[in-house]
Motif scaffolding. Sequence first.
Motif, PDB file in Angstrom:
ATOM      1  N   GLU A 195       5.293 -17.568 -10.562  1.00 20.33           N
ATOM      2  CA  GLU A 195       6.207 -17.987  -9.302  1.00 20.33           C
ATOM      3  C   GLU A 195       5.907 -19.514  -9.478  1.00 20.33           C
ATOM      4  O   GLU A 195       4.872 -20.426  -8.936  1.00 20.33           O
ATOM      5  CB  GLU A 195       5.898 -17.144  -8.277  1.00 20.33           C
ATOM      6  N   ALA A 196       6.988 -20.040  -9.295  1.00 21.70           N
ATOM      7  CA  ALA A 196       7.244 -21.404  -8.731  1.00 21.70           C
ATOM      8  C   ALA A 196       8.373 -22.144  -8.247  1.00 21.70           C
ATOM      9  O   ALA A 196       9.601 -21.302  -8.549  1.00 21.70           O
ATOM     10  CB  ALA A 196       8.182 -22.459 -10.367  1.00 21.70           C
ATOM     11  N   THR A 197       8.194 -22.955  -7.124  1.00 22.06           N
ATOM     12  CA  THR A 197       8.763 -22.902  -6.541  1.00 22.06           C
ATOM     13  C   THR A 197       8.884 -24.534  -6.025  1.00 22.06           C
ATOM     14  O   THR A 197       8.216 -25.541  -6.198  1.00 22.06           O
ATOM     15  CB  THR A 197       9.225 -22.669  -4.532  1.00 22.06           C
ATOM     16  N   VAL A 198      10.382 -25.473  -5.997  1.00 23.71           N
ATOM     17  CA  VAL A 198      10.438 -26.362  -6.119  1.00 23.71           C
ATOM     18  C   VAL A 198      11.254 -26.483  -5.586  1.00 23.71           C
ATOM     19  O   VAL A 198      12.280 -26.946  -5.018  1.00 23.71           O
ATOM     20  CB  VAL A 198      11.399 -27.638  -7.354  1.00 23.71           C
ATOM     21  N   VAL A 199      11.155 -27.322  -4.062  1.00 20.68           N
ATOM     22  CA  VAL A 199      11.449 -28.273  -2.926  1.00 20.68           C
ATOM     23  C   VAL A 199      12.385 -29.834  -3.188  1.00 20.68           C
ATOM     24  O   VAL A 199      11.544 -30.748  -3.377  1.00 20.68           O
ATOM     25  CB  VAL A 199      11.018 -28.103  -1.597  1.00 20.68           C
ATOM     26  N   ALA A 200      13.654 -29.656  -3.102  1.00 17.74           N
ATOM     27  CA  ALA A 200      14.521 -31.033  -3.350  1.00 17.74           C
ATOM     28  C   ALA A 200      15.768 -31.220  -2.846  1.00 17.74           C
ATOM     29  O   ALA A 200      16.069 -29.458  -2.996  1.00 17.74           O
ATOM     30  CB  ALA A 200      14.469 -31.241  -4.558  1.00 17.74           C
ATOM     31  N   PRO A 201      15.958 -31.563  -3.527  1.00 20.19           N
ATOM     32  CA  PRO A 201      17.829 -31.775  -2.272  1.00 20.19           C
ATOM     33  C   PRO A 201      18.386 -31.557  -3.628  1.00 20.19           C
ATOM     34  O   PRO A 201      18.511 -31.030  -4.821  1.00 20.19           O
ATOM     35  CB  PRO A 201      18.127 -33.821  -2.696  1.00 20.19           C
ATOM     36  N   THR A 223      12.299 -21.616  -8.750  1.00 19.98           N
ATOM     37  CA  THR A 223      13.281 -21.685  -7.631  1.00 19.98           C
ATOM     38  C   THR A 223      13.852 -22.798  -7.250  1.00 19.98           C
ATOM     39  O   THR A 223      11.873 -23.715  -7.201  1.00 19.98           O
ATOM     40  CB  THR A 223      12.917 -20.260  -6.382  1.00 19.98           C
ATOM     41  N   LEU A 224      14.522 -23.405  -7.354  1.00 16.85           N
ATOM     42  CA  LEU A 224      14.949 -24.676  -5.774  1.00 16.85           C
ATOM     43  C   LEU A 224      15.595 -24.129  -5.505  1.00 16.85           C
ATOM     44  O   LEU A 224      16.089 -23.532  -4.731  1.00 16.85           O
ATOM     45  CB  LEU A 224      15.952 -25.122  -6.915  1.00 16.85           C
TER      46      LEU A 224
END
Length: 338
Positions: A195-201, A223-224
């Motif tokens: 799993e991968a998650t990117v935290v960004a606007p 996932t964004l």
Amino acid sequence: MIGLWDTTGNEVVKALAAERRSAGGVTSGLALTLVAVVDEKRVREAEAASTIAAAAHPCRLLIVVRSDVTRDVNRLDAEIVVGGRLGPCEAVVMRMYGRLALHAESVVMPLLAPDVPVVTWWHDQPPERIAHDFLGVVGDRRVTDAAQAVDPVAALRQRAVDYAPGDTDLAWTRITPWRTLVASAFDTVDARVTEATVVAPQHDPTGALMCGWLAARLRIRPTLEPTDQYPRMRAVELKCANGDTLRLTREDNTAIFSRTGQVDRQLPLVRRPLGDELAEELRRLDADQIYSEALSALSGIPDLDRRSPHRQHIWRDPALVGRQSAASASPEPAGTPS
């Protein structure tokens, strides 16, 4: 510096040759020609960035400023600087007014440095189709900046639709430090990432491209996680099959690297000036396959790297397009009553 007002392309070529002779060969070895397409209000930004880039890549800099293409009177103003305020480069700043601005190549082509690659850089809203701009068609490399668009993520998707090998975007350049740190984490990780998650606007192009890069490299669907608390990408989190979690979080000019069972580490993550980003893109003049794969994963359009690197110029008159749009938007006249 030589200033030429209401001049011609032929006079600009002569003045550049004269200035080179008087400068005594300040720039005897040019690595490339950099054609910068710039809006008037961003000329100083482009000059500052090009000065930094030219320190690493001596070049002939041609800054093209187009204004008022509907104007009846054509005019060309030019400034020529060799080895002056713009550093170790030959620079020509050209302001084109009227219909001349639609034929900028007629002035630019004779000024290209011989036998070196051409890089075209838009320091403005990226073009919808690069083939509409002859200055992009002649470029061996073409550099856009999706962050300049009204909707940056939509602009990135349009770059995929219009992609040809040799294209790149400064949004991709801005995540190079992130990609370096994430890739270095795998020096000590053997487990598969699940799993991968990117935290960004939501509208941050760097976050979108990071998702595309992770998808292309790890064969997963990241996932964004949208955030409104930070102006740019905040964190990247990876979960592994063995239960470990790796997280990289930006804190000012550093990144905190966290891993399950280990002490947090602080790593450098400095936001670079525009000139350093441009200099990075000028280091390579071949197609960036990793970028095309990330853009393909982001947009869902396959095999971008298999397209032809050559484009054919498509004539487009912005004034005519504007009139057609206005005509289509106007209400139809009411019918005559019988």
